[in-house]
Design an enzyme around this catalytic site. Structure first.
Site, PDB file in Angstrom:
ATOM      1  CE1 TYR A 156       2.834 -30.703  48.110  1.00  0.00           C
ATOM      2  CE2 TYR A 156       1.954 -32.356  46.606  1.00  0.00           C
ATOM      3  CZ  TYR A 156       2.041 -31.806  47.875  1.00  0.00           C
ATOM      4  OH  TYR A 156       1.324 -32.356  48.902  1.00  0.00           O
ATOM      5  CE1 TYR A 166      -0.042 -31.290  43.072  1.00  0.00           C
ATOM      6  CE2 TYR A 166       1.651 -32.556  41.960  1.00  0.00           C
ATOM      7  CZ  TYR A 166       1.069 -31.345  42.283  1.00  0.00           C
ATOM      8  OH  TYR A 166       1.618 -30.178  41.773  1.00  0.00           O
TER       9      TYR A 166
HETATM   10  P1  NAD Z   1      -2.663 -20.210  41.813  1.00  0.00           P
HETATM   11  O1  NAD Z   1      -4.023 -20.602  41.351  1.00  0.00           O
HETATM   12  O2  NAD Z   1      -2.521 -18.959  42.580  1.00  0.00           O
HETATM   13  O3  NAD Z   1      -1.634 -20.137  40.613  1.00  0.00           O
HETATM   14  C1  NAD Z   1      -1.705 -20.903  39.443  1.00  0.00           C
HETATM   15  C2  NAD Z   1      -1.784 -19.924  38.293  1.00  0.00           C
HETATM   16  O4  NAD Z   1      -1.552 -20.595  37.051  1.00  0.00           O
HETATM   17  C3  NAD Z   1      -3.155 -19.253  38.178  1.00  0.00           C
HETATM   18  O5  NAD Z   1      -2.975 -17.836  38.244  1.00  0.00           O
HETATM   19  C4  NAD Z   1      -3.627 -19.654  36.787  1.00  0.00           C
HETATM   20  O6  NAD Z   1      -4.357 -18.635  36.170  1.00  0.00           O
HETATM   21  C5  NAD Z   1      -2.296 -19.894  36.087  1.00  0.00           C
HETATM   22  N1  NAD Z   1      -2.370 -20.721  34.875  1.00  0.00           N
HETATM   23  C6  NAD Z   1      -2.889 -21.955  34.719  1.00  0.00           C
HETATM   24  N2  NAD Z   1      -2.755 -22.346  33.441  1.00  0.00           N
HETATM   25  C7  NAD Z   1      -2.126 -21.354  32.776  1.00  0.00           C
HETATM   26  C8  NAD Z   1      -1.705 -21.158  31.435  1.00  0.00           C
HETATM   27  N3  NAD Z   1      -1.910 -22.078  30.497  1.00  0.00           N
HETATM   28  N4  NAD Z   1      -1.084 -19.995  31.108  1.00  0.00           N
HETATM   29  C9  NAD Z   1      -0.856 -19.045  32.039  1.00  0.00           C
HETATM   30  N5  NAD Z   1      -1.226 -19.174  33.324  1.00  0.00           N
HETATM   31  C10 NAD Z   1      -1.861 -20.310  33.687  1.00  0.00           C
HETATM   32  O7  NAD Z   1      -2.151 -21.471  42.656  1.00  0.00           O
HETATM   33  P2  NAD Z   1      -0.778 -21.800  43.403  1.00  0.00           P
HETATM   34  O8  NAD Z   1      -1.088 -23.035  44.171  1.00  0.00           O
HETATM   35  O9  NAD Z   1      -0.249 -20.630  44.101  1.00  0.00           O
HETATM   36  O10 NAD Z   1       0.199 -22.224  42.224  1.00  0.00           O
HETATM   37  C11 NAD Z   1       1.405 -21.585  41.933  1.00  0.00           C
HETATM   38  C12 NAD Z   1       2.510 -22.620  41.799  1.00  0.00           C
HETATM   39  O11 NAD Z   1       2.758 -23.197  43.090  1.00  0.00           O
HETATM   40  C13 NAD Z   1       2.192 -23.783  40.879  1.00  0.00           C
HETATM   41  O12 NAD Z   1       3.337 -24.161  40.159  1.00  0.00           O
HETATM   42  C14 NAD Z   1       1.821 -24.880  41.860  1.00  0.00           C
HETATM   43  O13 NAD Z   1       1.971 -26.178  41.324  1.00  0.00           O
HETATM   44  C15 NAD Z   1       2.827 -24.593  42.946  1.00  0.00           C
HETATM   45  N6  NAD Z   1       2.593 -25.253  44.219  1.00  0.00           N
HETATM   46  C16 NAD Z   1       1.384 -25.130  44.850  1.00  0.00           C
HETATM   47  C17 NAD Z   1       1.171 -25.777  46.054  1.00  0.00           C
HETATM   48  C18 NAD Z   1      -0.154 -25.654  46.764  1.00  0.00           C
HETATM   49  O14 NAD Z   1      -0.432 -26.414  47.676  1.00  0.00           O
HETATM   50  N7  NAD Z   1      -0.988 -24.705  46.419  1.00  0.00           N
HETATM   51  C19 NAD Z   1       2.181 -26.567  46.625  1.00  0.00           C
HETATM   52  C20 NAD Z   1       3.411 -26.668  45.977  1.00  0.00           C
HETATM   53  C21 NAD Z   1       3.597 -26.016  44.761  1.00  0.00           C
END
Ligand code: NAD
Length: 271
Positions: A156, A166
């Protein structure tokens, strides 16, 4: 045979991980999933009961098939703790090898706190589960990745510019993840012939993003105002970018941060 992908970080059908799985499945890949231990049972049960069937539909009308779901805890790496090496070992026993590794997970227990108020433990927890988890995942999966394998993670823009809300060290964690992308591209490239890229995605209302509450909506509005393409980013567009980076079409691309219309550095509009 088609490619086989292991996607770490799917616990429902709302996040980027699910969208990436769908894009890879649509491109013909076999899908394996790693789900965080506390969410594992509910995700597997929901999947089996058909709760996600509607969102499993692929462009050709078929349903995405998830071959197997593995419980995964990205914070532990020692044999005492249901670690990532155990998961890699199980995948090896079940399937022999993989071609694509996706890291779509993050966790920042103090994400709602400004960095200035973040505790040492909160900061280290964010880096441990959001950044070191990728180092560890790649380390354990690289040996079972076929030549020309590829890995993709999600980052991000808060890594390089100050994005209020954030917090909790998550901006630091993403900066580490992006820097590690370069170093690991070199190391895993030299040692295993594997490519390592990350996608800097715009905001999405995923389960993880709900942790920062209304701030996600503000971030989406801000991006909408400042991004070169003025539309809301869909998870599918990030999924397709990941499928491209993992495919032979990107066979010479490694160590990069690919931006998915996050805001431009030169714009001046404020929310
Ligand atoms: P999401 O909730 O779908 O995915 C996050 C996942 O991480 C969840 O399934 C959760 O169970 C898992 N998780 C957390 N701690 C864990 C651990 N210790 N061991 C194993 N799994 C664990 O949410 P998302 O937003 O799709 O996130 C996916 C990626 O995208 C992340 O890296 C997030 O930072 C990144 N991202 C998200 C956004 C946004 O706005 N949502 C923007 C940019 C980047």
């Amino acid at each position: 045979r088609g490619k086989r992908a292991f996607i770490a970080g799917i616990a429902d059908n709302n996040g980027y991980g699910w969208a990436i799985a769908k894009s890879l499945a649509a491109a013909g890949a076999e899908i394996l999933v790693g789900t965080w231990v506390p969410a594992f049972n509910i995700f597997e049960t929901n999947l089996r009961r058909g709760i996600f069937d509607e969102s499993r539909i692929l462009p050709d009308g078929s349903l995405m098939n998830i071959c197997k779901v593995y419980p995964l805890d990205a914070v532990y790496d020692t044999p005492q703790d249901v670690p990532q090496d155990e998961v890699a070992e199980s995948v090896k026993e079940d399937f022999g090898s993989i071609d694509i590794l996706v890291h779509s997970l993050a966790n920042g227990p103090e994400v709602t706190k400004p960095l200035l108020e973040t505790s040492r433990n909160g900061y280290l927890a964010a880096v441990s589960s959001s950044s070191y988890s990728f180092v560890s995942l790649l380390k354990h999966f690289a040996p079972l990745m076929n030549p020309c394998g590829a890995s993709v993670s999600l980052t991000y823009i808060a890594s390089e510019r100050c994005i209020p809300r954030y917090g909790g060290g998550m901006s630091s964690a993403k900066a580490a993840l992006e820097s590690d992308t370069k170093v690991l591209a070199f190391e895993a490239g030299r040692r295993h012939g594997i490519r390592v890229n990350t996608i800097s995605a715009g905001s999405l209302r995923s389960r993880a993003a709900k942790a920062i509450g209304a701030a996600v909506d503000e971030m989406i509005d801000y991006t909408l105002m400042n991004a070169p393409l003025q539309k809301e980013l869909s998870a599918e567009e990030v999924g397709n970018a990941a499928a491209f980076l993992a495919s032979p079409l990107a066979s010479a691309i490694t160590g990069t941060v690919l931006f998915k219309f996050v805001e431009m550095t030169t714009t001046t509009t404020t929310p």
